[in-house]
Design a protein around this motif. Structure first.
Motif, PDB file in Angstrom:
ATOM      1  N   LYS A 140      57.845  68.336   7.577  1.00 12.55           N
ATOM      2  CA  LYS A 140      56.449  68.026   7.899  1.00 12.55           C
ATOM      3  C   LYS A 140      55.968  68.860   9.074  1.00 12.55           C
ATOM      4  CE  LYS A 140      56.523  63.307   6.125  1.00 12.55           C
ATOM      5  NZ  LYS A 140      56.444  61.872   6.484  1.00 12.55           N
ATOM      6  N   SER A 141      56.806  69.021  10.077  1.00 13.83           N
ATOM      7  CA  SER A 141      56.445  69.818  11.248  1.00 13.83           C
ATOM      8  C   SER A 141      56.226  71.276  10.873  1.00 13.83           C
ATOM      9  CB  SER A 141      57.553  69.694  12.298  1.00 13.83           C
ATOM     10  OG  SER A 141      57.333  70.577  13.354  1.00 13.83           O
ATOM     11  N   ARG A 142      57.134  71.827  10.062  1.00  8.56           N
ATOM     12  CA  ARG A 142      57.003  73.222   9.638  1.00  8.56           C
ATOM     13  C   ARG A 142      55.769  73.415   8.750  1.00  8.56           C
ATOM     14  NH1 ARG A 142      63.224  75.184   8.340  1.00  8.56           N
ATOM     15  NH2 ARG A 142      63.981  74.947  10.480  1.00  8.56           N
ATOM     16  N   LEU A 143      55.490  72.430   7.907  1.00  8.11           N
ATOM     17  CA  LEU A 143      54.288  72.512   7.074  1.00  8.11           C
ATOM     18  C   LEU A 143      53.037  72.545   7.946  1.00  8.11           C
ATOM     19  CD1 LEU A 143      55.082  70.049   4.141  1.00  8.11           C
ATOM     20  CD2 LEU A 143      54.563  72.491   3.922  1.00  8.11           C
ATOM     21  N   ALA A 144      52.971  71.667   8.933  1.00  9.36           N
ATOM     22  CA  ALA A 144      51.790  71.605   9.799  1.00  9.36           C
ATOM     23  C   ALA A 144      51.615  72.911  10.565  1.00  9.36           C
ATOM     24  CB  ALA A 144      51.911  70.430  10.767  1.00  9.36           C
ATOM     25  N   ARG A 145      52.692  73.417  11.148  1.00  8.47           N
ATOM     26  CA  ARG A 145      52.601  74.672  11.902  1.00  8.47           C
ATOM     27  C   ARG A 145      52.252  75.845  10.977  1.00  8.47           C
ATOM     28  NH1 ARG A 145      57.756  73.027  14.776  1.00  8.47           N
ATOM     29  NH2 ARG A 145      57.013  71.936  16.618  1.00  8.47           N
ATOM     30  N   ARG A 147      50.694  75.763   8.033  1.00  7.98           N
ATOM     31  CA  ARG A 147      49.309  75.655   7.560  1.00  7.98           C
ATOM     32  C   ARG A 147      48.326  76.071   8.651  1.00  7.98           C
ATOM     33  NH1 ARG A 147      50.806  70.571   4.271  1.00  7.98           N
ATOM     34  NH2 ARG A 147      50.758  69.544   6.285  1.00  7.98           N
ATOM     35  N   ALA A 148      48.595  75.662   9.901  1.00  4.21           N
ATOM     36  CA  ALA A 148      47.703  76.028  11.008  1.00  4.21           C
ATOM     37  C   ALA A 148      47.686  77.542  11.208  1.00  4.21           C
ATOM     38  CB  ALA A 148      48.140  75.325  12.292  1.00  4.21           C
ATOM     39  N   ALA A 149      48.834  78.149  11.156  1.00  4.40           N
ATOM     40  CA  ALA A 149      48.906  79.604  11.334  1.00  4.40           C
ATOM     41  C   ALA A 149      48.210  80.317  10.184  1.00  4.40           C
ATOM     42  CB  ALA A 149      50.365  80.052  11.425  1.00  4.40           C
ATOM     43  N   MET A 150      48.413  79.828   8.982  1.00  6.73           N
ATOM     44  CA  MET A 150      47.785  80.463   7.819  1.00  6.73           C
ATOM     45  C   MET A 150      46.276  80.248   7.817  1.00  6.73           C
ATOM     46  SD  MET A 150      50.501  79.844   4.760  1.00  6.73           S
ATOM     47  CE  MET A 150      49.488  80.713   3.564  1.00  6.73           C
TER      48      MET A 150
END
Length: 162
Positions: A140-145, A147-150
């Protein structure tokens, strides 16, 4: 680690064995690859191989066996490709797909993996975690980071729109 004669054996036999393997394979790069692998195997067994009457013969035999295995593998792949027929036509890549590729490439590997598995493959977070052997919270943490970067990469620049 003491040399125990391996370096001198290597230096004295390399050119001769390379010539022999080139004659067997007909391809200098392939001859170099199988010979280097054979030397690597001899090195880890050097206390035993170095004691042979003809350690060069051992290296040559291993290299020849490796070359034969590589040729058989290549023939199997070629037969499989012939059975499959010509590859399907690849559609032209859209600008959006190229932008997505660039945005994904800018992410660290861990974020890229979870984004692809979750959003492109469609796996639920729990399956992504299981497949990558990660905690669900890490996914979940990697997804959030990611998605934010993308989002910052894929968002059109508002200052350019008038």
């Amino acid at each position: 680690m003491a040399d125990d004669g391996f370096a001198s054996f290597y230096a004295s036999s390399y050119r001769r064995l390379l010539g022999q393997l080139f004659a067997v394979t007909g391809d200098l790069a392939e001859a170099e690859n199988v010979l280097q692998e054979a030397y690597a195997r001899a090195f880890v067994r050097w206390p035993r191989v170095g004691a042979y009457d003809r350690p060069e013969a051992w290296v040559r035999r291993v290299a020849i066996n490796l070359a034969a295995m590589a040729e058989r593998s290549l023939r199997r792949r070629a037969r499989a490709l012939l059975r499959l027929g010509p590859p399907p036509l690849v559609p032209e890549l859209s600008p959006e797909l190229l932008d997505l590729r660039d945005a994904l490439a800018a992410l660290p590997l861990g974020q890229r993996q979870v984004i692809v598995l979750h959003h492109l493959v469609g796996l639920p977070v729990e399956e992504v975690a299981s497949e990558l052997r990660l905690a669900t919270g890490t996914v979940k943490s990697r997804l959030a980071r990611g998605r934010a970067a993308m989002a910052s990469t894929l968002q059109p620049d508002r200052s350019e729109v008038t």
